[in-house]
Design a protein around this motif. Structure first.
Motif, PDB file in Angstrom:
ATOM      1  N   GLY A 143      -3.160  -3.860  -9.948  1.00 57.03           N
ATOM      2  CA  GLY A 143      -3.880  -3.769  -8.691  1.00 57.03           C
ATOM      3  C   GLY A 143      -3.731  -5.021  -7.849  1.00 57.03           C
ATOM      4  N   LYS A 157       2.412   2.008  -3.326  1.00 58.08           N
ATOM      5  CA  LYS A 157       1.483   2.652  -4.256  1.00 58.08           C
ATOM      6  C   LYS A 157       1.426   4.156  -4.024  1.00 58.08           C
ATOM      7  N   SER A 161      -5.374   2.060  -7.426  1.00 57.37           N
ATOM      8  CA  SER A 161      -4.993   1.076  -6.418  1.00 57.37           C
ATOM      9  C   SER A 161      -4.727   1.752  -5.072  1.00 57.37           C
ATOM     10  N   SER A 204      -7.663  -1.988 -12.474  1.00 55.10           N
ATOM     11  CA  SER A 204      -6.873  -1.785 -11.251  1.00 55.10           C
ATOM     12  C   SER A 204      -7.739  -1.818 -10.003  1.00 55.10           C
ATOM     13  N   PHE A 231      -6.477   0.918  -1.459  1.00 52.85           N
ATOM     14  CA  PHE A 231      -5.657   0.594  -0.291  1.00 52.85           C
ATOM     15  C   PHE A 231      -5.908   1.577   0.851  1.00 52.85           C
ATOM     16  N   GLN A 238      -7.025  -8.174  -1.655  1.00 53.68           N
ATOM     17  CA  GLN A 238      -7.170  -8.050  -0.210  1.00 53.68           C
ATOM     18  C   GLN A 238      -7.954  -9.206   0.412  1.00 53.68           C
ATOM     19  N   ALA A 278       0.829  -1.202   0.000  1.00 52.51           N
ATOM     20  CA  ALA A 278       0.000   0.000   0.000  1.00 52.51           C
ATOM     21  C   ALA A 278       0.868   1.259   0.000  1.00 52.51           C
ATOM     22  N   THR A 280      -7.159  -4.641  -7.075  1.00 49.28           N
ATOM     23  CA  THR A 280      -6.789  -4.246  -5.711  1.00 49.28           C
ATOM     24  C   THR A 280      -7.818  -4.719  -4.695  1.00 49.28           C
TER      25      THR A 280
END
Length: 266
Positions: free
Chosen positions: A152, A53, A192, A89, A196, A97, A50, A93
């Protein structure tokens, strides 16, 4: 993870981001430097991705702005690819997770070697434009969505994948492909980053310190690309692809590492 890190750790991360920004603006692969640096600073893996990014978004923003000011990016032409990268993306992302990246980890080194061989040997890679093999809508709905999703979800080599698509499928020369790759990479990074951020994973102090260094490195790298073109981009892109492959495969739990160790042990 505490937000306040020791000054020496922040200085180390800033140096890593400066180098990564320079390399990323030219050939992609800056995460090869920054993610290991973040992990070595004691930042957990999810937070490292994260935070990477965050700082990476500043670097790609600077590179994109520099190429745009130099007239190397066609914003209207790339509008549809950008939209598809945005969707891909965000989806990737969100998915990463709740799932793992095992399959991506195994396959990506093979693809990176293939990209390195293509850029090393293909006569299409140069300062001359070539005939496009895909229409812009087809490129958007395939490469845009797929690579945006990949960035992502996982990330390493995203710039190389975008550059390959722009050269091999849209017929762009290396300078133009590198410039438009930065626009696409900036889009995937920012989207992304937003996802995050909603998950509360970012270490803001480290990310913002690295962002300043990223901007400086990206400025230098994008100007070097504009000046030297294929002479600089082509060999560096090959080196970055192979370096990322070695970095990924060298992990003791990587499937290819285990396979190779078994073959040599036999």
């Amino acid at each position: 993870m505490p937000e306040l890190l020791p000054t020496d750790i922040l200085a180390f991360l800033a140096i890593a981001a400066l180098l990564a920004g320079f390399i990323d603006a030219i050939a992609g692969g800056g995460g090869l430097i920054t993610i290991p640096a973040l992990l070595s600073a004691g930042i957990p893996p999810a937070a490292a991705l994260a935070t990477n990014k965050l700082q990476g978004s500043f670097g790609t923003a600077m590179a994109t702005l520099t190429f745009w000011r130099a007239g190397q990016i066609e914003l209207k032409t790339m509008a549809m690819p950008v939209a598809c990268v945005f969707v891909g993306s965000a989806t990737g992302t969100a998915l990463v997770q709740v799932t793992g990246t095992g399959f991506m980890t195994a396959v990506i080194p093979v693809l990176l070697v293939a990209i390195a061989v293509y850029f090393l040997l293909s006569p299409r890679v140069g300062d001359m434009e070539a005939r496009a093999r895909l229409s812009l809508p087809a490129f958007s709905l395939t490469v845009g969505l797929a690579v945006g999703f990949y960035d992502g979800f996982f990330g390493p080599g995203t710039g190389s994948f975008f550059a390959l698509g722009c050269v091999a499928l849209l017929g762009m020369n290396m300078r133009r492909a590198t410039a438009n790759t930065k626009l696409l990479n900036f889009t995937s990074n920012v989207v992304s980053l937003g996802v995050f951020a909603l998950g509360g994973q970012i270490v803001w102090t480290a990310g913002l310190v690295m962002a300043v260094a990223q901007v400086a490195g990206a400025w230098a790298g994008s100007h070097a690309t504009i000046r030297f073109g294929t002479r600089l981009v082509r060999p560096l892109l090959v080196i970055v692809c192979l370096a990322m492959t070695i970095r990924l495969v060298a992990q003791p739990d990587h499937p290819l590492y285990l396979l190779l160790r078994g073959l040599f042990a036999a």
